[in-house]
Write a protein that holds these residues in place. Structure first.
Motif, PDB file in Angstrom:
ATOM      1  N   ASP A   1      30.022  23.943  29.536  1.00 20.84           N
ATOM      2  CA  ASP A   1      30.529  23.912  30.898  1.00 20.84           C
ATOM      3  C   ASP A   1      30.310  25.260  31.595  1.00 20.84           C
ATOM      4  O   ASP A   1      31.212  25.819  32.185  1.00 20.84           O
ATOM      5  N   PHE A   2      29.074  25.753  31.543  1.00 21.61           N
ATOM      6  CA  PHE A   2      28.779  27.064  32.103  1.00 21.61           C
ATOM      7  C   PHE A   2      28.782  27.054  33.631  1.00 21.61           C
ATOM      8  O   PHE A   2      29.045  28.064  34.258  1.00 21.61           O
ATOM      9  N   LYS A   3      28.522  25.903  34.246  1.00 19.08           N
ATOM     10  CA  LYS A   3      28.539  25.813  35.704  1.00 19.08           C
ATOM     11  C   LYS A   3      29.927  26.166  36.240  1.00 19.08           C
ATOM     12  O   LYS A   3      30.072  26.933  37.192  1.00 19.08           O
ATOM     13  N   THR A   4      30.956  25.632  35.616  1.00 14.31           N
ATOM     14  CA  THR A   4      32.324  25.918  36.048  1.00 14.31           C
ATOM     15  C   THR A   4      32.624  27.405  35.924  1.00 14.31           C
ATOM     16  O   THR A   4      33.248  28.001  36.796  1.00 14.31           O
ATOM     17  N   TRP A   5      32.180  28.029  34.824  1.00 15.78           N
ATOM     18  CA  TRP A   5      32.402  29.459  34.638  1.00 15.78           C
ATOM     19  C   TRP A   5      31.702  30.248  35.734  1.00 15.78           C
ATOM     20  O   TRP A   5      32.256  31.203  36.278  1.00 15.78           O
ATOM     21  N   LYS A   6      30.482  29.854  36.072  1.00 13.76           N
ATOM     22  CA  LYS A   6      29.709  30.562  37.092  1.00 13.76           C
ATOM     23  C   LYS A   6      30.400  30.485  38.450  1.00 13.76           C
ATOM     24  O   LYS A   6      30.388  31.438  39.226  1.00 13.76           O
ATOM     25  N   GLU A   7      31.030  29.359  38.740  1.00 20.71           N
ATOM     26  CA  GLU A   7      31.707  29.176  40.022  1.00 20.71           C
ATOM     27  C   GLU A   7      32.949  30.050  40.165  1.00 20.71           C
ATOM     28  O   GLU A   7      33.448  30.249  41.268  1.00 20.71           O
ATOM     29  N   LEU A   8      33.463  30.584  39.066  1.00 20.25           N
ATOM     30  CA  LEU A   8      34.629  31.470  39.141  1.00 20.25           C
ATOM     31  C   LEU A   8      34.297  32.779  39.846  1.00 20.25           C
ATOM     32  O   LEU A   8      35.174  33.412  40.415  1.00 20.25           O
ATOM     33  N   GLY A   9      33.043  33.184  39.798  1.00 20.01           N
ATOM     34  CA  GLY A   9      32.651  34.452  40.405  1.00 20.01           C
ATOM     35  C   GLY A   9      33.151  35.629  39.586  1.00 20.01           C
ATOM     36  O   GLY A   9      33.541  35.482  38.426  1.00 20.01           O
ATOM     37  N   PRO A  10      33.165  36.808  40.194  1.00 20.33           N
ATOM     38  CA  PRO A  10      33.625  38.001  39.466  1.00 20.33           C
ATOM     39  C   PRO A  10      35.095  37.865  39.067  1.00 20.33           C
ATOM     40  O   PRO A  10      35.918  37.398  39.843  1.00 20.33           O
ATOM     41  N   ILE A  11      35.387  38.293  37.862  1.00 17.97           N
ATOM     42  CA  ILE A  11      36.754  38.211  37.341  1.00 17.97           C
ATOM     43  C   ILE A  11      37.290  39.636  37.191  1.00 17.97           C
ATOM     44  O   ILE A  11      36.702  40.438  36.466  1.00 17.97           O
ATOM     45  N   PRO A  12      38.377  39.953  37.886  1.00 20.56           N
ATOM     46  CA  PRO A  12      38.935  41.306  37.780  1.00 20.56           C
ATOM     47  C   PRO A  12      39.384  41.613  36.354  1.00 20.56           C
ATOM     48  O   PRO A  12      39.871  40.735  35.648  1.00 20.56           O
ATOM     49  N   ASP A  13      39.198  42.857  35.947  1.00 23.76           N
ATOM     50  CA  ASP A  13      39.610  43.281  34.600  1.00 23.76           C
ATOM     51  C   ASP A  13      41.105  43.131  34.385  1.00 23.76           C
ATOM     52  O   ASP A  13      41.556  43.008  33.250  1.00 23.76           O
ATOM     53  N   THR A  14      41.877  43.142  35.458  1.00 29.41           N
ATOM     54  CA  THR A  14      43.330  43.071  35.330  1.00 29.41           C
ATOM     55  C   THR A  14      43.837  41.643  35.155  1.00 29.41           C
ATOM     56  O   THR A  14      45.002  41.441  34.842  1.00 29.41           O
ATOM     57  N   GLU A  15      42.965  40.656  35.362  1.00 27.87           N
ATOM     58  CA  GLU A  15      43.393  39.259  35.237  1.00 27.87           C
ATOM     59  C   GLU A  15      43.432  38.861  33.768  1.00 27.87           C
ATOM     60  O   GLU A  15      42.453  39.015  33.046  1.00 27.87           O
ATOM     61  N   PRO A  16      44.566  38.324  33.304  1.00 28.85           N
ATOM     62  CA  PRO A  16      44.640  37.905  31.905  1.00 28.85           C
ATOM     63  C   PRO A  16      43.694  36.737  31.644  1.00 28.85           C
ATOM     64  O   PRO A  16      43.539  35.845  32.487  1.00 28.85           O
ATOM     65  N   LEU A  17      43.075  36.759  30.498  1.00 25.80           N
ATOM     66  CA  LEU A  17      42.128  35.713  30.128  1.00 25.80           C
ATOM     67  C   LEU A  17      42.782  34.338  30.165  1.00 25.80           C
ATOM     68  O   LEU A  17      42.174  33.357  30.579  1.00 25.80           O
ATOM     69  N   LYS A  18      44.055  34.270  29.783  1.00 31.79           N
ATOM     70  CA  LYS A  18      44.756  32.979  29.748  1.00 31.79           C
ATOM     71  C   LYS A  18      44.825  32.314  31.121  1.00 31.79           C
ATOM     72  O   LYS A  18      44.811  31.104  31.233  1.00 31.79           O
ATOM     73  N   SER A  19      44.875  33.121  32.182  1.00 31.96           N
ATOM     74  CA  SER A  19      44.959  32.533  33.520  1.00 31.96           C
ATOM     75  C   SER A  19      43.653  31.863  33.931  1.00 31.96           C
ATOM     76  O   SER A  19      43.631  31.041  34.845  1.00 31.96           O
ATOM     77  N   LEU A  20      42.573  32.203  33.260  1.00 27.81           N
ATOM     78  CA  LEU A  20      41.282  31.591  33.598  1.00 27.81           C
ATOM     79  C   LEU A  20      41.263  30.096  33.320  1.00 27.81           C
ATOM     80  O   LEU A  20      40.566  29.348  33.992  1.00 27.81           O
ATOM     81  N   PHE A  21      42.024  29.651  32.359  1.00 31.20           N
ATOM     82  CA  PHE A  21      41.989  28.233  32.002  1.00 31.20           C
ATOM     83  C   PHE A  21      42.516  27.364  33.130  1.00 31.20           C
ATOM     84  O   PHE A  21      42.017  26.269  33.347  1.00 31.20           O
ATOM     85  N   VAL A  22      43.481  27.865  33.871  1.00 32.48           N
ATOM     86  CA  VAL A  22      43.972  27.129  35.039  1.00 32.48           C
ATOM     87  C   VAL A  22      42.856  27.065  36.081  1.00 32.48           C
ATOM     88  O   VAL A  22      42.584  26.015  36.656  1.00 32.48           O
ATOM     89  N   ARG A  23      42.194  28.182  36.297  1.00 31.27           N
ATOM     90  CA  ARG A  23      41.092  28.214  37.271  1.00 31.27           C
ATOM     91  C   ARG A  23      39.914  27.353  36.824  1.00 31.27           C
ATOM     92  O   ARG A  23      39.150  26.865  37.646  1.00 31.27           O
ATOM     93  N   LEU A  24      39.754  27.162  35.525  1.00 33.39           N
ATOM     94  CA  LEU A  24      38.665  26.330  35.005  1.00 33.39           C
ATOM     95  C   LEU A  24      39.001  24.844  35.039  1.00 33.39           C
ATOM     96  O   LEU A  24      38.170  24.009  34.719  1.00 33.39           O
ATOM     97  N   GLY A  25      40.241  24.514  35.406  1.00 28.83           N
ATOM     98  CA  GLY A  25      40.604  23.116  35.554  1.00 28.83           C
ATOM     99  C   GLY A  25      41.383  22.519  34.399  1.00 28.83           C
ATOM    100  O   GLY A  25      41.628  21.324  34.369  1.00 28.83           O
ATOM    101  N   TYR A  26      41.785  23.348  33.425  1.00 28.13           N
ATOM    102  CA  TYR A  26      42.617  22.830  32.346  1.00 28.13           C
ATOM    103  C   TYR A  26      44.002  22.532  32.897  1.00 28.13           C
ATOM    104  O   TYR A  26      44.596  23.364  33.574  1.00 28.13           O
ATOM    105  N   SER A  27      44.519  21.367  32.604  1.00 30.43           N
ATOM    106  CA  SER A  27      45.854  21.005  33.068  1.00 30.43           C
ATOM    107  C   SER A  27      46.896  21.426  32.032  1.00 30.43           C
ATOM    108  O   SER A  27      46.565  21.794  30.902  1.00 30.43           O
ATOM    109  N   ARG A  28      48.151  21.337  32.427  1.00 32.15           N
ATOM    110  CA  ARG A  28      49.232  21.611  31.462  1.00 32.15           C
ATOM    111  C   ARG A  28      49.149  20.631  30.298  1.00 32.15           C
ATOM    112  O   ARG A  28      49.442  20.980  29.162  1.00 32.15           O
ATOM    113  N   GLU A  29      48.768  19.403  30.608  1.00 30.94           N
ATOM    114  CA  GLU A  29      48.638  18.389  29.555  1.00 30.94           C
ATOM    115  C   GLU A  29      47.538  18.774  28.565  1.00 30.94           C
ATOM    116  O   GLU A  29      47.699  18.613  27.353  1.00 30.94           O
TER     117      GLU A  29
END
Length: 92
Positions: free
Chosen positions: A55-83
């Motif tokens: 799923d590299f297309k989704t990663w590419k659409e995130l654009g630049p990721i600030p160093d201060t952003e926790p990696l765990k928050s990326l999963f929400v941006r990638l479309g992972y739901s709480r479920e």
């Protein structure tokens, strides 16, 4: 296809003694272990599953990721739901 990382719990008592809690005896023949915080383990597993889904297309659409952003928050941006996260947690 989901990828599961074999894991167990390493518990430390008040005196600093470590005890391996491995109910499925996955690590019965191992001489050395690495300890990883559980939320980091989940993050690693989600990353591996994302790579396996190619799923590299989704990663590419995130654009630049600030160093201060926790990696765990990326999963929400990638479309992972709480479920999705809850289902992964059930495996541990």
């Amino acid at each position: 296809m989901a990828y599961k990382i074999d894991n167990a719990i390493i518990k430390k008592d008040r005196n600093g003694k470590l005890t391996l809690i491995d109910p499925e005896n996955v690590f019965g023949d191992e001489d050395a272990f690495i300890a990883i915080k559980s939320d980091d383990l989940i993050t690693i597993q989600l990353l591996i599953n994302g790579i396996l889904k190619n799923d590299f297309k989704t990663w590419k659409e995130l654009g630049p990721i600030p160093d201060t952003e926790p990696l765990k928050s990326l999963f929400v941006r990638l479309g992972y739901s709480r479920e999705d996260m809850a289902n992964l947690l059930k495996e541990f």
